[in-house]
Motif scaffolding. Structure first.
Motif, PDB file in Angstrom:
ATOM      1  N   MET A 246      71.242  18.911 115.353  1.00  0.00           N
ATOM      2  CA  MET A 246      71.931  20.194 115.186  1.00  0.00           C
ATOM      3  C   MET A 246      73.442  20.031 115.123  1.00  0.00           C
ATOM      4  SD  MET A 246      69.477  22.313 114.871  1.00  0.00           S
ATOM      5  CE  MET A 246      70.241  23.923 115.035  1.00  0.00           C
ATOM      6  N   LYS A 247      73.947  18.830 115.419  1.00  0.00           N
ATOM      7  CA  LYS A 247      75.382  18.579 115.326  1.00  0.00           C
ATOM      8  C   LYS A 247      75.753  18.377 113.862  1.00  0.00           C
ATOM      9  CE  LYS A 247      75.734  16.511 119.927  1.00  0.00           C
ATOM     10  NZ  LYS A 247      76.042  15.276 120.707  1.00  0.00           N
ATOM     11  N   GLY A 248      76.180  19.427 113.264  1.00  0.00           N
ATOM     12  CA  GLY A 248      76.509  19.390 111.845  1.00  0.00           C
ATOM     13  C   GLY A 248      77.015  20.744 111.401  1.00  0.00           C
ATOM     14  N   TYR A 249      77.014  20.954 110.111  1.00  0.00           N
ATOM     15  CA  TYR A 249      77.675  22.112 109.527  1.00  0.00           C
ATOM     16  C   TYR A 249      76.732  22.907 108.632  1.00  0.00           C
ATOM     17  CZ  TYR A 249      81.805  19.482 110.985  1.00  0.00           C
ATOM     18  OH  TYR A 249      82.726  18.786 111.718  1.00  0.00           O
ATOM     19  N   HIS A 250      76.839  24.219 108.729  1.00  0.00           N
ATOM     20  CA  HIS A 250      76.272  25.124 107.741  1.00  0.00           C
ATOM     21  C   HIS A 250      77.397  25.551 106.817  1.00  0.00           C
ATOM     22  CE1 HIS A 250      72.445  26.639 110.034  1.00  0.00           C
ATOM     23  NE2 HIS A 250      72.340  25.401 109.586  1.00  0.00           N
ATOM     24  N   ILE A 251      77.153  25.484 105.505  1.00  0.00           N
ATOM     25  CA  ILE A 251      78.182  25.848 104.540  1.00  0.00           C
ATOM     26  C   ILE A 251      77.655  26.916 103.605  1.00  0.00           C
ATOM     27  CG2 ILE A 251      79.724  25.054 102.711  1.00  0.00           C
ATOM     28  CD1 ILE A 251      78.307  22.302 104.664  1.00  0.00           C
ATOM     29  N   GLN A 252      78.342  28.056 103.589  1.00  0.00           N
ATOM     30  CA  GLN A 252      78.077  29.082 102.579  1.00  0.00           C
ATOM     31  C   GLN A 252      78.848  28.667 101.335  1.00  0.00           C
ATOM     32  OE1 GLN A 252      79.015  32.970 104.289  1.00  0.00           O
ATOM     33  NE2 GLN A 252      78.400  32.214 106.306  1.00  0.00           N
ATOM     34  N   ALA A 253      78.106  28.212 100.320  1.00  0.00           N
ATOM     35  CA  ALA A 253      78.740  27.558  99.165  1.00  0.00           C
ATOM     36  C   ALA A 253      79.038  28.520  98.018  1.00  0.00           C
ATOM     37  CB  ALA A 253      77.848  26.412  98.680  1.00  0.00           C
ATOM     38  N   GLY A 254      78.852  29.830  98.233  1.00  0.00           N
ATOM     39  CA  GLY A 254      79.156  30.817  97.195  1.00  0.00           C
ATOM     40  C   GLY A 254      77.943  31.194  96.377  1.00  0.00           C
ATOM     41  N   ASN A 255      77.928  32.429  95.867  1.00  0.00           N
ATOM     42  CA  ASN A 255      76.853  32.920  94.996  1.00  0.00           C
ATOM     43  C   ASN A 255      75.469  32.840  95.632  1.00  0.00           C
ATOM     44  OD1 ASN A 255      78.494  33.768  92.931  1.00  0.00           O
ATOM     45  ND2 ASN A 255      78.180  31.975  91.639  1.00  0.00           N
ATOM     46  N   GLY A 256      75.415  32.941  96.960  1.00  0.00           N
ATOM     47  CA  GLY A 256      74.131  32.921  97.645  1.00  0.00           C
ATOM     48  C   GLY A 256      73.600  31.548  97.963  1.00  0.00           C
ATOM     49  N   HIS A 257      74.306  30.490  97.574  1.00  0.00           N
ATOM     50  CA  HIS A 257      73.865  29.124  97.847  1.00  0.00           C
ATOM     51  C   HIS A 257      74.231  28.732  99.281  1.00  0.00           C
ATOM     52  CE1 HIS A 257      73.633  29.267  93.553  1.00  0.00           C
ATOM     53  NE2 HIS A 257      74.916  29.064  93.352  1.00  0.00           N
ATOM     54  N   GLY A 258      73.360  27.950  99.896  1.00  0.00           N
ATOM     55  CA  GLY A 258      73.630  27.466 101.238  1.00  0.00           C
ATOM     56  C   GLY A 258      73.266  26.004 101.375  1.00  0.00           C
ATOM     57  N   VAL A 259      74.097  25.249 102.088  1.00  0.00           N
ATOM     58  CA  VAL A 259      73.818  23.828 102.293  1.00  0.00           C
ATOM     59  C   VAL A 259      74.180  23.479 103.733  1.00  0.00           C
ATOM     60  CG1 VAL A 259      76.107  23.089 101.470  1.00  0.00           C
ATOM     61  CG2 VAL A 259      74.171  21.500 101.367  1.00  0.00           C
ATOM     62  N   SER A 260      73.463  22.503 104.278  1.00  0.00           N
ATOM     63  CA  SER A 260      73.613  22.149 105.680  1.00  0.00           C
ATOM     64  C   SER A 260      73.621  20.633 105.820  1.00  0.00           C
ATOM     65  CB  SER A 260      72.449  22.763 106.473  1.00  0.00           C
ATOM     66  OG  SER A 260      72.444  22.349 107.811  1.00  0.00           O
ATOM     67  N   PHE A 261      74.495  20.132 106.680  1.00  0.00           N
ATOM     68  CA  PHE A 261      74.597  18.692 106.914  1.00  0.00           C
ATOM     69  C   PHE A 261      74.495  18.398 108.401  1.00  0.00           C
ATOM     70  CE2 PHE A 261      76.689  19.107 102.836  1.00  0.00           C
ATOM     71  CZ  PHE A 261      76.342  17.951 102.152  1.00  0.00           C
ATOM     72  N   SER A 262      73.624  17.456 108.753  1.00  0.00           N
ATOM     73  CA  SER A 262      73.712  16.796 110.050  1.00  0.00           C
ATOM     74  C   SER A 262      74.644  15.617 109.827  1.00  0.00           C
ATOM     75  CB  SER A 262      72.332  16.318 110.514  1.00  0.00           C
ATOM     76  OG  SER A 262      72.448  15.508 111.670  1.00  0.00           O
ATOM     77  N   ILE A 263      75.708  15.529 110.629  1.00  0.00           N
ATOM     78  CA  ILE A 263      76.800  14.655 110.204  1.00  0.00           C
ATOM     79  C   ILE A 263      77.597  14.144 111.399  1.00  0.00           C
ATOM     80  CG2 ILE A 263      78.523  16.495 109.963  1.00  0.00           C
ATOM     81  CD1 ILE A 263      79.339  15.203 107.295  1.00  0.00           C
ATOM     82  N   ASP A 264      78.217  13.021 111.215  1.00  0.00           N
ATOM     83  CA  ASP A 264      79.183  12.488 112.173  1.00  0.00           C
ATOM     84  C   ASP A 264      80.392  12.001 111.384  1.00  0.00           C
ATOM     85  OD1 ASP A 264      80.636  11.294 114.137  1.00  0.00           O
ATOM     86  OD2 ASP A 264      79.082   9.899 114.792  1.00  0.00           O
ATOM     87  N   LEU A 265      81.359  12.897 111.206  1.00  0.00           N
ATOM     88  CA  LEU A 265      82.525  12.569 110.384  1.00  0.00           C
ATOM     89  C   LEU A 265      83.431  11.534 111.048  1.00  0.00           C
ATOM     90  CD1 LEU A 265      83.561  16.081 108.987  1.00  0.00           C
ATOM     91  CD2 LEU A 265      82.510  14.197 107.731  1.00  0.00           C
TER      92      LEU A 265
END
Length: 452
Positions: A246-265
């Motif tokens: 769950m350590k990551g980001y939800h991104i509202q990418a515009g026009n109803g698109h959504g993307v999510s990353f589990s990430i360690d920057l």
């Protein structure tokens, strides 16, 4: 059919319009309406207002590599023949004979220079052009054949080999429609110069659920992994602990698109979705911008939904945790609506072209065992989706039942907006939030109420 009839057919009844307007008012408070998940009039309007207006995924160019290759695919309730014609051009041709309306294509895929209607024998090139018919001189002498070819989708465009079509000739371009999602997809598809290829045939199966449930799940419902998919971690299919995931980001990418990353920057070691070193060596990281490289380097899991109904997922999973290490996979699917309460899933598996056949087999095995028809993840999801859809058809529920989409809204929970997010879209951290789903439905309502 007159334009007036088309306009009247697309208009919502006062009842359906009121349902959507109530949903619109409630959505900003994080509340959704169960009734829209199983309603015949809403579904019929979606076919015109959503699937008839937005870009729809049809096929990948590696499915039709040779001139004459074709596959049958769908946009809503319309069937299209996706062909690479004899000149190498890709077409999306409505599978309807313009003589009396019969289908001309009787195989799901193949290679052919022509298509012949089984009813009266009208014969068409693989670009849809009418070339003849039995006893043509006696029956049709004087007919302008150029006016009676098969109907094409008004718009066809490719993005990194992924073939899309749009039935609205006035719609924005594909890349404009993808909005910020194009940046994230470009990062994934550009890792290797050769791009991706399809592994095997797309799997097809049906779920007695509404397409919006599946789309919102992939838009940003990482929360359900902690309970519905808990067994996959318990048995070792998934290597990342669920709370860590769950350590990551939800991104509202515009026009109803959504993307999510589990990430360690901040990771000192490059992750690249856990691709092994020999695969990472095939990546051309010069293809990526500095920001794309930073994101790809720290990514463990990526999941998203391209509005309305195209979902994808890249992560490492094991088909046999006791004997086989996790292997990165990429699944791409559409939730094709075939009714208000049923979807047909088209499920493709991809891998980068310039990888060994051994690795492709391992990735395919990991994908099929987890996100295939009988996969460990795939078998979990339809259980709640089907009950949600069935409950949405209830007379009392349709009128009175509201659903909670408030996670992460107005300070609820730990998730907060990332004000200095350096990449496209609006981001929240961690992934305990439902903003991507709310953004998806915001676009959905806007499209459904347009011109009402």
């Amino acid at each position: 059919m007159s334009n007036k009839y088309i306009e009247e057919a697309s208009k919502l009844s006062p009842r359906a319009k009121a349902m959507l307007e109530d949903f619109k008012a409630d959505l900003e408070k994080g509340i959704s309406r169960i009734g829209i998940l199983n309603d015949e009039e809403i579904y019929q309007a979606e076919l015109e207002k959503i699937f008839g207006k937005r870009w729809n995924y049809l096929a990948h160019e590696t499915e039709i590599p040779n001139n004459g290759d074709y596959v049958l695919r769908y946009i809503g309730d319309d069937k299209f023949i996706v062909t690479r014609d004899s000149n190498g051009k890709i077409n999306a041709i409505l599978d309807v004979c313009p003589h009396r309306g019969a289908s001309v294509c009787r195989a799901e895929k193949g290679n052919s220079s022509h298509f012949r209607c089984p009813y009266h024998g009208w014969n068409f090139k693989n670009n849809g052009e009418l070339v003849g018919a039995p006893a043509f001189k006696d029956a049709y002498d004087g007919l302008d054949r150029s006016q009676w070819g098969m109907k094409h989708a008004p718009r066809v465009e490719k993005f990194h080999g992924f073939i899309f079509a749009c039935l609205d000739e006035y719609a924005p371009s594909l890349e404009e429609s993808l909005s910020g999602m194009a940046w994230y997809l470009d990062m994934i598809f550009s890792l290797q110069d050769e791009g991706m290829e399809v592994l095997g045939e797309p799997q097809r199966f049906t779920i007695k659920g509404n397409w919006k449930i599946a789309a919102e799940n992939f838009s940003g419902d990482d929360y359900h992994l902690m309970y519905l998919h808990k067994s996959t971690y318990d048995i070792g299919v998934m290597q990342i602990p669920l709370k860590e995931n769950m350590k990551g980001y939800h991104i509202q990418a515009g026009n109803g698109h959504g993307v999510s990353f589990s990430i360690d920057l901040e990771s000192e070691d490059p992750l690249f979705f856990f691709y092994p070193e020999e695969i990472v060596k095939t990546f051309n990281l010069d293809n990526l911008s500095e920001d794309q490289l930073r994101l790809a380097r720290g990514s463990r899991v990526c999941v998203g939904n391209i509005f309305p109904n195209i979902s994808f997922l890249m992560l490492p999973l094991s088909p046999d945790p006791k004997n086989v290490p996790p292997t990165p996979l990429f699944t791409w699917r559409i939730w094709r609506p075939i009714g208000k309460d049923e979807i047909e899933v088209f499920n493709w598996f991809f891998m980068y072209k310039n990888t060994s056949e051994e690795f492709k087999r391992a990735s395919y095995q990991a994908a099929v065992s987890s996100f295939g028809i009988a996969g460990t993840f795939e078998m979990d999801d339809p259980v709640p989706w089907e009950t949600m859809t069935r409950n949405a058809g209830g007379t009392f529920a349709k009128k009175h039942m509201k659903l909670n989409l408030q996670m992460g809204l107005n300070g609820m929970g730990t998730s907060k907006q990332v004000m200095d997010w350096p990449f496209p879209g609006i981001a929240h951290y961690p992934r305990f939030e439902e903003g991507n789903q709310r953004a998806m439905y915001r676009t959905y309502i806007e499209e459904m109420l347009k011109d009402e």
